[in-house]
Design a protein around this motif. Structure first.
Motif, PDB file in Angstrom:
ATOM      1  N   ASP A 120      11.880  25.019  47.510  1.00 40.35           N
ATOM      2  CA  ASP A 120      13.150  24.698  48.166  1.00 40.35           C
ATOM      3  C   ASP A 120      13.059  24.861  49.678  1.00 40.35           C
ATOM      4  N   ALA A 121      14.207  24.747  50.348  1.00 41.40           N
ATOM      5  CA  ALA A 121      14.253  24.804  51.805  1.00 41.40           C
ATOM      6  C   ALA A 121      13.871  26.176  52.346  1.00 41.40           C
ATOM      7  N   PHE A 122      13.883  27.203  51.484  1.00 46.07           N
ATOM      8  CA  PHE A 122      13.513  28.552  51.910  1.00 46.07           C
ATOM      9  C   PHE A 122      12.028  28.827  51.687  1.00 46.07           C
ATOM     10  N   GLY A 123      11.290  27.814  51.225  1.00 43.49           N
ATOM     11  CA  GLY A 123       9.876  28.000  50.934  1.00 43.49           C
ATOM     12  C   GLY A 123       9.638  28.763  49.650  1.00 43.49           C
ATOM     13  N   GLU A 124      10.656  28.857  48.805  1.00 47.98           N
ATOM     14  CA  GLU A 124      10.554  29.566  47.529  1.00 47.98           C
ATOM     15  C   GLU A 124      10.728  28.576  46.386  1.00 47.98           C
ATOM     16  N   VAL A 125      10.261  28.934  45.213  1.00 56.77           N
ATOM     17  CA  VAL A 125      10.374  28.066  44.048  1.00 56.77           C
ATOM     18  C   VAL A 125      11.674  28.398  43.318  1.00 56.77           C
ATOM     19  N   SER A 126      12.521  27.394  43.128  1.00 60.53           N
ATOM     20  CA  SER A 126      13.807  27.614  42.480  1.00 60.53           C
ATOM     21  C   SER A 126      14.238  26.369  41.724  1.00 60.53           C
ATOM     22  N   ALA A 127      15.234  26.530  40.866  1.00 62.50           N
ATOM     23  CA  ALA A 127      15.877  25.425  40.163  1.00 62.50           C
ATOM     24  C   ALA A 127      17.368  25.495  40.461  1.00 62.50           C
ATOM     25  N   ASN A 128      18.089  24.424  40.126  1.00 59.86           N
ATOM     26  CA  ASN A 128      19.509  24.376  40.463  1.00 59.86           C
ATOM     27  C   ASN A 128      20.344  23.952  39.253  1.00 59.86           C
ATOM     28  N   PHE A 129      21.481  24.629  39.104  1.00 60.94           N
ATOM     29  CA  PHE A 129      22.433  24.263  38.066  1.00 60.94           C
ATOM     30  C   PHE A 129      23.844  24.404  38.623  1.00 60.94           C
ATOM     31  N   GLU A 130      24.826  23.869  37.889  1.00 58.57           N
ATOM     32  CA  GLU A 130      26.231  24.028  38.249  1.00 58.57           C
ATOM     33  C   GLU A 130      26.959  24.730  37.119  1.00 58.57           C
ATOM     34  N   ALA A 131      28.023  25.438  37.481  1.00 57.98           N
ATOM     35  CA  ALA A 131      28.862  26.112  36.491  1.00 57.98           C
ATOM     36  C   ALA A 131      30.306  25.676  36.683  1.00 57.98           C
ATOM     37  N   ARG A 132      31.085  25.801  35.616  1.00 54.91           N
ATOM     38  CA  ARG A 132      32.514  25.469  35.670  1.00 54.91           C
ATOM     39  C   ARG A 132      33.235  26.283  34.602  1.00 54.91           C
ATOM     40  N   TYR A 133      34.455  26.720  34.935  1.00 51.58           N
ATOM     41  CA  TYR A 133      35.282  27.452  33.967  1.00 51.58           C
ATOM     42  C   TYR A 133      36.700  26.929  34.084  1.00 51.58           C
ATOM     43  N   ASN A 134      37.267  26.465  32.984  1.00 54.38           N
ATOM     44  CA  ASN A 134      38.574  25.811  33.006  1.00 54.38           C
ATOM     45  C   ASN A 134      39.728  26.782  32.809  1.00 54.38           C
ATOM     46  N   ASP A 135      39.554  28.001  33.235  1.00 51.59           N
ATOM     47  CA  ASP A 135      40.595  29.019  33.096  1.00 51.59           C
ATOM     48  C   ASP A 135      40.465  29.994  34.256  1.00 51.59           C
ATOM     49  N   ALA A 136      41.308  31.019  34.244  1.00 48.50           N
ATOM     50  CA  ALA A 136      41.280  32.039  35.290  1.00 48.50           C
ATOM     51  C   ALA A 136      40.734  33.337  34.728  1.00 48.50           C
TER      52      ALA A 136
ATOM     53  N   PRO B 120      33.831  22.272  39.623  1.00 48.39           N
ATOM     54  CA  PRO B 120      32.413  22.636  39.573  1.00 48.39           C
ATOM     55  C   PRO B 120      32.015  23.532  40.741  1.00 48.39           C
ATOM     56  N   SER B 121      31.086  24.414  40.481  1.00 48.14           N
ATOM     57  CA  SER B 121      30.677  25.408  41.474  1.00 48.14           C
ATOM     58  C   SER B 121      29.895  24.826  42.638  1.00 48.14           C
ATOM     59  N   GLY B 122      29.347  23.623  42.458  1.00 43.54           N
ATOM     60  CA  GLY B 122      28.328  23.158  43.385  1.00 43.54           C
ATOM     61  C   GLY B 122      27.000  23.761  42.965  1.00 43.54           C
ATOM     62  N   SER B 123      25.933  23.372  43.624  1.00 38.23           N
ATOM     63  CA  SER B 123      24.593  23.763  43.202  1.00 38.23           C
ATOM     64  C   SER B 123      24.386  25.272  43.310  1.00 38.23           C
ATOM     65  N   VAL B 124      23.957  25.883  42.207  1.00 35.60           N
ATOM     66  CA  VAL B 124      23.629  27.309  42.158  1.00 35.60           C
ATOM     67  C   VAL B 124      22.107  27.444  42.059  1.00 35.60           C
ATOM     68  N   ARG B 125      21.535  28.184  42.982  1.00 35.83           N
ATOM     69  CA  ARG B 125      20.082  28.352  43.059  1.00 35.83           C
ATOM     70  C   ARG B 125      19.632  29.444  42.089  1.00 35.83           C
ATOM     71  N   LEU B 126      18.658  29.129  41.228  1.00 33.35           N
ATOM     72  CA  LEU B 126      18.125  30.081  40.258  1.00 33.35           C
ATOM     73  C   LEU B 126      16.637  30.257  40.486  1.00 33.35           C
ATOM     74  N   ARG B 127      16.179  31.516  40.570  1.00 30.91           N
ATOM     75  CA  ARG B 127      14.771  31.827  40.778  1.00 30.91           C
ATOM     76  C   ARG B 127      14.250  32.689  39.644  1.00 30.91           C
ATOM     77  N   ALA B 128      13.025  32.410  39.227  1.00 34.69           N
ATOM     78  CA  ALA B 128      12.317  33.243  38.252  1.00 34.69           C
ATOM     79  C   ALA B 128      11.297  34.063  39.035  1.00 34.69           C
ATOM     80  N   VAL B 129      11.458  35.392  39.072  1.00 32.14           N
ATOM     81  CA  VAL B 129      10.670  36.205  39.999  1.00 32.14           C
ATOM     82  C   VAL B 129      10.092  37.436  39.316  1.00 32.14           C
ATOM     83  N   ARG B 130       9.107  38.019  39.991  1.00 29.93           N
ATOM     84  CA  ARG B 130       8.560  39.330  39.623  1.00 29.93           C
ATOM     85  C   ARG B 130       8.415  40.147  40.895  1.00 29.93           C
ATOM     86  N   ASN B 131       8.282  41.444  40.717  1.00 29.90           N
ATOM     87  CA  ASN B 131       8.111  42.338  41.851  1.00 29.90           C
ATOM     88  C   ASN B 131       6.657  42.326  42.318  1.00 29.90           C
TER      89      ASN B 131
END
Length: 324
Positions: A218-234, A142-153
């Motif tokens: 989150d700890a950066f003062g920004e709004v984010s969600a977290n997910f994990e990824a995994r790939y069983n190959d190379a 598993p990748s560990g926690s991946v931070r995802l943000r929904a943003v606009r300019n």
């Protein structure tokens, strides 16, 4: 009277060790106007780019403007260069010149495709989207926690500002594609960190597999969600994400993507003699049976394998393989 018709004089196919065979450009296809986008440049020393240039290469990048650090940069075999575009537009990316130069009739590649012109290496910049960065992985780990943000300019500051309020759960859909190699038999898997969930297969095409994610400050003062990824190959993979709004968010569509590389955790090495007898000697002393006499040929099988645990001391027991 003697005539020569249709004479062509071409450069020799014998190349200098300091001559670039071709360049390969890699990017995710879409960037945000509020953040610089990574573009990977590889200076290939041979046709399949299995060997990179061993000397520094100065590259002149196209477009002329927008590159962080300027459009003339030096790469050592491979380099990641950032391109910034503060208004929504589609930008063709290319390399117009280099020192050392490329061989005659060299054709650059972009995301695995031959480039006859810059038109098929477009990078589209948009004002809204999903931002995330999947780290390079060990196969099956598993990748560990991946931070995802929904943003606009933010038009006043040209910086990314959050689109989704904290404390909100949103359905994010995920799908993936094979980059290198261009096909495979294993799925990229994803799971939510909050709310916690099990791994599910991401889809191979849009609209993707839905995973509910909780957005929080989150700890950066920004709004984010977290997910994990995994790939069983190379291989090198591209993970895509999309949020399609409903209710108060009706009409909002946010896209994002990121590439990552998954590598084997190690190699299982087995020696086998002509009688198909293994050369394994667990005790590593004279109590083991004779394998072959000195000077007699034998076979060594090498199998790349996936991660099993951080304390794994035997890559030949319990590890899955990585067929790609």
């Amino acid at each position: 009277i003697h005539e020569i018709v249709g004479l062509q004089v071409c450069a020799s196919s014998i190349l200098s060790v300091n001559q670039v065979d071709h360049f390969e450009i890699q990017h995710d296809g879409e960037g945000l106007t509020c953040e610089a986008e990574n573009v990977t440049i590889r200076a290939c020393a041979n046709a399949d780019c299995s060997i990179l240039m061993s000397v520094p290469v100065d590259v002149t990048l196209s477009p002329i403007t927008g590159w962080v650090g300027g459009n003339v940069q030096t790469i050592d075999g491979s380099g990641v260069i950032q391109l910034r575009q503060t208004t929504a537009a589609t930008i063709p990316v290319n390399i117009s010149n280099s020192t050392p130069g490329a061989k005659p009739f060299s054709i650059n590649k972009c995301n695995g495709n031959n480039m006859s012109s810059g038109s098929n290496c477009n990078l589209s910049f948009v004002d809204t989207g999903l931002l995330f960065d999947v780290p390079n992985l060990l196969a099956s780990k598993p990748s560990g926690s991946v931070r995802l943000r929904a943003v606009r300019n933010d038009n006043n500051t040209n910086t990314c500002t959050s689109l989704i309020p904290p404390g909100s759960t949103r359905d994010i859909s995920f799908w993936y594609g094979y980059t290198s190699p261009g096909s495979g038999t294993r799925n990229v898997e994803v799971r939510s960190v909050s709310p916690s969930g099990g791994f599910v297969n991401a889809a191979t095409t849009a609209p993707g597999t839905i995973v509910p994610l909780l957005f929080q400050t989150d700890a950066f003062g920004e709004v984010s969600a977290n997910f994990e990824a995994r790939y069983n190959d190379a291989g090198q993979m591209l993970l895509n994400a999309r949020y399609t709004g409903s209710g108060a968010d009706a009409g909002v569509v946010l896209n994002g993507s990121d590439s990552f590389v998954s590598t084997p955790a190690g190699f299982c090495v087995r020696a086998i003699n002509s009688a198909n007898v293994s050369g394994a000697c667990p005790t590593a002393d004279s109590t083991c049976n004779a394998f072959v006499a000195a000077g007699v040929p034998f076979t060594v099988n090498v199998t790349p394998v996936a991660w099993e645990s951080n304390s794994d001391a035997d890559f030949c027991t319990g590890n899955g393989n990585t067929p790609n």
